[in-house]
Design a protein around this motif. Structure first.
Motif, mmCIF file in Angstrom:
data_model
loop_
_atom_site.group_PDB
_atom_site.id
_atom_site.type_symbol
_atom_site.label_atom_id
_atom_site.label_comp_id
_atom_site.label_asym_id
_atom_site.label_seq_id
_atom_site.Cartn_x
_atom_site.Cartn_y
_atom_site.Cartn_z
ATOM 1 N N GLY A 245 -52.639 110.643 19.799
ATOM 2 C CA GLY A 245 -52.070 111.976 19.636
ATOM 3 C C GLY A 245 -51.270 112.346 20.867
ATOM 4 N N ILE A 246 -50.515 113.426 20.766
ATOM 5 C CA ILE A 246 -49.667 113.842 21.875
ATOM 6 C C ILE A 246 -49.976 115.297 22.212
ATOM 7 C CG2 ILE A 246 -47.703 114.634 20.490
ATOM 8 C CD1 ILE A 246 -45.880 113.271 22.599
ATOM 9 N N CYS A 247 -50.007 115.602 23.510
ATOM 10 C CA CYS A 247 -50.261 116.978 23.942
ATOM 11 C C CYS A 247 -49.790 117.121 25.385
ATOM 12 C CB CYS A 247 -51.746 117.330 23.822
ATOM 13 S SG CYS A 247 -52.820 116.448 24.952
ATOM 14 N N ALA A 248 -49.867 118.339 25.903
ATOM 15 C CA ALA A 248 -49.516 118.580 27.299
ATOM 16 C C ALA A 248 -50.516 117.872 28.199
ATOM 17 C CB ALA A 248 -49.495 120.078 27.590
ATOM 18 N N ALA A 249 -50.010 117.258 29.267
ATOM 19 C CA ALA A 249 -50.865 116.452 30.138
ATOM 20 C C ALA A 249 -51.975 117.287 30.765
ATOM 21 C CB ALA A 249 -50.018 115.782 31.214
ATOM 22 N N PHE A 250 -51.706 118.569 31.063
ATOM 23 C CA PHE A 250 -52.732 119.369 31.724
ATOM 24 C C PHE A 250 -53.916 119.631 30.796
ATOM 25 C CE2 PHE A 250 -50.683 123.008 29.629
ATOM 26 C CZ PHE A 250 -51.748 123.846 29.366
ATOM 27 N N ILE A 251 -53.673 119.630 29.473
ATOM 28 C CA ILE A 251 -54.762 119.824 28.521
ATOM 29 C C ILE A 251 -55.648 118.581 28.459
ATOM 30 C CG2 ILE A 251 -55.310 120.207 26.089
ATOM 31 C CD1 ILE A 251 -52.795 121.855 25.842
ATOM 32 N N ALA A 252 -55.028 117.408 28.511
ATOM 33 C CA ALA A 252 -55.785 116.150 28.419
ATOM 34 C C ALA A 252 -56.404 115.727 29.740
ATOM 35 C CB ALA A 252 -54.866 115.038 27.899
ATOM 36 N N ALA A 253 -55.955 116.307 30.854
ATOM 37 C CA ALA A 253 -56.364 115.839 32.185
ATOM 38 C C ALA A 253 -57.878 115.750 32.374
ATOM 39 C CB ALA A 253 -55.741 116.727 33.261
ATOM 40 N N PRO A 254 -58.675 116.766 31.988
ATOM 41 C CA PRO A 254 -60.132 116.644 32.181
ATOM 42 C C PRO A 254 -60.733 115.469 31.417
ATOM 43 C CG PRO A 254 -59.517 118.913 31.718
ATOM 44 C CD PRO A 254 -58.309 118.077 31.435
ATOM 45 N N TYR A 255 -60.211 115.205 30.225
ATOM 46 C CA TYR A 255 -60.716 114.095 29.420
ATOM 47 C C TYR A 255 -60.344 112.753 30.046
ATOM 48 C CZ TYR A 255 -61.291 117.810 25.963
ATOM 49 O OH TYR A 255 -61.656 118.956 25.320
ATOM 50 N N VAL A 256 -59.166 112.700 30.640
ATOM 51 C CA VAL A 256 -58.745 111.474 31.327
ATOM 52 C C VAL A 256 -59.625 111.232 32.544
ATOM 53 C CG1 VAL A 256 -56.848 110.366 32.586
ATOM 54 C CG2 VAL A 256 -56.375 111.658 30.484
ATOM 55 N N ARG A 257 -59.924 112.291 33.297
ATOM 56 C CA ARG A 257 -60.778 112.133 34.483
ATOM 57 C C ARG A 257 -62.177 111.657 34.107
ATOM 58 N NH1 ARG A 257 -57.997 116.926 36.265
ATOM 59 N NH2 ARG A 257 -59.655 118.250 35.390
ATOM 60 N N ARG A 258 -62.669 112.080 32.951
ATOM 61 C CA ARG A 258 -64.003 111.656 32.515
ATOM 62 C C ARG A 258 -64.000 110.292 31.814
ATOM 63 N NH1 ARG A 258 -64.308 117.270 30.924
ATOM 64 N NH2 ARG A 258 -63.858 116.692 28.756
ATOM 65 N N GLY A 259 -62.823 109.699 31.649
ATOM 66 C CA GLY A 259 -62.726 108.404 30.998
ATOM 67 C C GLY A 259 -62.790 108.467 29.489
ATOM 68 N N GLU A 260 -62.647 109.673 28.910
ATOM 69 C CA GLU A 260 -62.720 109.830 27.462
ATOM 70 C C GLU A 260 -61.370 109.587 26.783
ATOM 71 O OE1 GLU A 260 -66.231 113.135 26.978
ATOM 72 O OE2 GLU A 260 -64.244 113.846 27.544
ATOM 73 N N LEU A 261 -60.279 109.769 27.518
ATOM 74 C CA LEU A 261 -58.936 109.511 27.008
ATOM 75 C C LEU A 261 -58.142 108.726 28.039
ATOM 76 C CD1 LEU A 261 -57.899 112.942 25.407
ATOM 77 C CD2 LEU A 261 -58.640 110.872 24.207
ATOM 78 N N ALA A 262 -57.123 108.033 27.546
ATOM 79 C CA ALA A 262 -56.215 107.289 28.432
ATOM 80 C C ALA A 262 -54.782 107.552 27.991
ATOM 81 C CB ALA A 262 -56.519 105.790 28.369
ATOM 82 N N PRO A 263 -53.843 107.651 28.936
ATOM 83 C CA PRO A 263 -52.439 107.852 28.560
ATOM 84 C C PRO A 263 -51.917 106.641 27.785
ATOM 85 C CG PRO A 263 -52.806 108.318 30.892
ATOM 86 C CD PRO A 263 -54.037 107.642 30.398
ATOM 87 N N VAL A 264 -51.025 106.929 26.851
ATOM 88 C CA VAL A 264 -50.372 105.891 26.051
ATOM 89 C C VAL A 264 -48.869 106.142 26.107
ATOM 90 C CG1 VAL A 264 -50.120 104.901 23.739
ATOM 91 C CG2 VAL A 264 -52.358 105.711 24.512
ATOM 92 N N LEU A 265 -48.089 105.087 26.267
ATOM 93 C CA LEU A 265 -46.628 105.203 26.323
ATOM 94 C C LEU A 265 -46.192 106.201 27.400
ATOM 95 C CD1 LEU A 265 -45.995 105.374 22.446
ATOM 96 C CD2 LEU A 265 -45.719 103.370 23.927
ATOM 97 N N ALA A 266 -46.901 106.215 28.526
ATOM 98 C CA ALA A 266 -46.636 107.198 29.581
ATOM 99 C C ALA A 266 -45.219 107.086 30.123
ATOM 100 C CB ALA A 266 -47.643 107.032 30.714
ATOM 101 N N GLU A 267 -44.654 105.872 30.135
ATOM 102 C CA GLU A 267 -43.301 105.697 30.660
ATOM 103 C C GLU A 267 -42.246 106.354 29.771
ATOM 104 O OE1 GLU A 267 -44.381 101.728 28.601
ATOM 105 O OE2 GLU A 267 -45.371 103.452 29.549
ATOM 106 N N TYR A 268 -42.638 106.748 28.549
ATOM 107 C CA TYR A 268 -41.713 107.417 27.638
ATOM 108 C C TYR A 268 -41.963 108.926 27.545
ATOM 109 C CZ TYR A 268 -40.897 102.616 26.050
ATOM 110 O OH TYR A 268 -40.581 101.277 25.997
ATOM 111 N N SER A 269 -42.883 109.448 28.356
ATOM 112 C CA SER A 269 -43.230 110.872 28.273
ATOM 113 C C SER A 269 -42.064 111.736 28.736
ATOM 114 C CB SER A 269 -44.468 111.170 29.123
ATOM 115 O OG SER A 269 -44.200 110.950 30.498
ATOM 116 N N VAL A 270 -42.072 112.998 28.305
ATOM 117 C CA VAL A 270 -40.969 113.912 28.625
ATOM 118 C C VAL A 270 -41.535 115.184 29.248
ATOM 119 C CG1 VAL A 270 -39.598 113.044 26.700
ATOM 120 C CG2 VAL A 270 -40.986 115.094 26.393
ATOM 121 N N GLN A 271 -40.660 115.889 29.958
ATOM 122 C CA GLN A 271 -40.993 117.209 30.490
ATOM 123 C C GLN A 271 -40.222 118.256 29.708
ATOM 124 O OE1 GLN A 271 -40.275 117.311 34.713
ATOM 125 N NE2 GLN A 271 -42.275 116.432 35.185
#
Length: 303
Positions: A245-271
């Motif tokens: 799924g796709i969402c704002a990075a700040f929303i996913a950040a806590p889940y990434v820190r806990r190892g529950e989510l990982a970025p995908v296709l990060a090199e294609y992300s946009v601002q």
């Protein structure tokens, strides 16, 4: 006796102004720091004194009468003048203190502001926070909001603003899902994956996923097996292994820190867009407002 009557009249006008803006005696009472019955009685006395009905009352709604609408703008100006006097008086004190009313959408409030409030309170223990989360835009001035945090640059001549940080939109998935299904290397590969998408409540349209391909930006709507209308539900499904799924990075950040989510296709992300703090011009001198704006700038640097 005249002084007492004058005070009661002022109290009635202030209660009328706030209730007319919020459409609720309860909301008006909360913002004024009194009971709903006190607001109701104060307005009843004002109606008796003026000889007009200001509200149409039903069990489900409180609406202004034609006479009430005609008088409300003037009463609201009085309320704003009183609040400005309070703000100026508060600014005389050097230490931030008092009630600070903050408004934000649910994702911003839940994932960015709320987790940072304990740190703000440790730094400014005399400030009490009233955080109001609503995905519908509210009138900041009429609702008596001190600071609002929104997405995008919103023009309102009555407001001052501060751009906090751009929003980065990125795809995410759980490590378990990626281990089982593989990691896509290009947005075109999303067609062979399970995806979870967001549907806008306002329009019913599915969110179009943006990706940066070289010098251009493209948008796709992947075939999704799960579509939800809240970003929190997207995250919950992704954490459970529901796909990408796709969402704002700040929303996913806590889940990434806990190892529950990982970025995908990060090199294609946009601002896109930006987080922006907004406040009524007359609130800018309040030490609590200034302290909270500084706090927002500090936490947004880590988004």
């Amino acid at each position: 006796m005249k002084e007492q009557i004058g005070f009661e009249r002022l109290a009635g006008l202030l209660a009328f102004a706030r209730a007319g803006s919020s459409g609720s005696f309860t909301s008006a009472a909360r913002s004024l720091g009194v009971s709903p019955s006190a607001v109701s009685k104060s307005i009843q006395r004002l109606e008796k004194r003026l000889g007009v009905s200001l509200f149409t009352r039903t069990t489900r709604a409180l609406t202004l009468t034609p006479e009430g609408r005609e008088l409300h703008d003037r009463a609201l100006k009085l309320l704003q003048d009183v609040e400005e006097i309070e703000q100026i008086a508060t600014a005389v004190r050097s230490d931030p203190s008092g009630l600070l009313r903050v408004a934000a959408s649910l994702p911003i409030g839940l994932h960015l502001i709320a987790p940072s409030l304990p740190a703000f309170r440790r730094a400014h223990p005399q400030v009490t926070i009233d955080l109001r989360l609503d995905d519908h835009l509210v009138d900041i001035v009429e609702q008596g909001i001190d600071v609002a945090v929104r997405i995008g640059d919103l023009a309102d001549s009555r407001l001052s603003s501060l751009r906090l940080t751009p929003l980065r939109l990125c795809a995410f998935a759980s490590p378990a899902y990626l281990a089982a299904r593989g990691v896509p290397r290009h947005p075109d590969e999303l067609e062979s994956h399970e995806t979870v998408n967001l549907r806008y409540k306002s329009s019913g349209q599915a969110f179009r996923w943006p990706f940066r391909l070289g010098e251009r930006e493209v948008e796709i709507i992947p075939p999704s097996s799960v579509i939800v209308d809240a970003s929190e539900a997207v995250l919950a499904c992704l954490v459970a292994g529901g796909g990408i799924g796709i969402c704002a990075a700040f929303i996913a950040a806590p889940y990434v820190r806990r190892g529950e989510l990982a970025p995908v296709l990060a090199e294609y992300s946009v601002q896109r867009h930006a987080l922006t703090a907004l406040w009524p011009e007359n609130r800018g001198i309040n030490p609590a407002v200034r302290a909270f704006l500084t706090h927002l700038k500090n936490i947004s640097r880590h988004v």
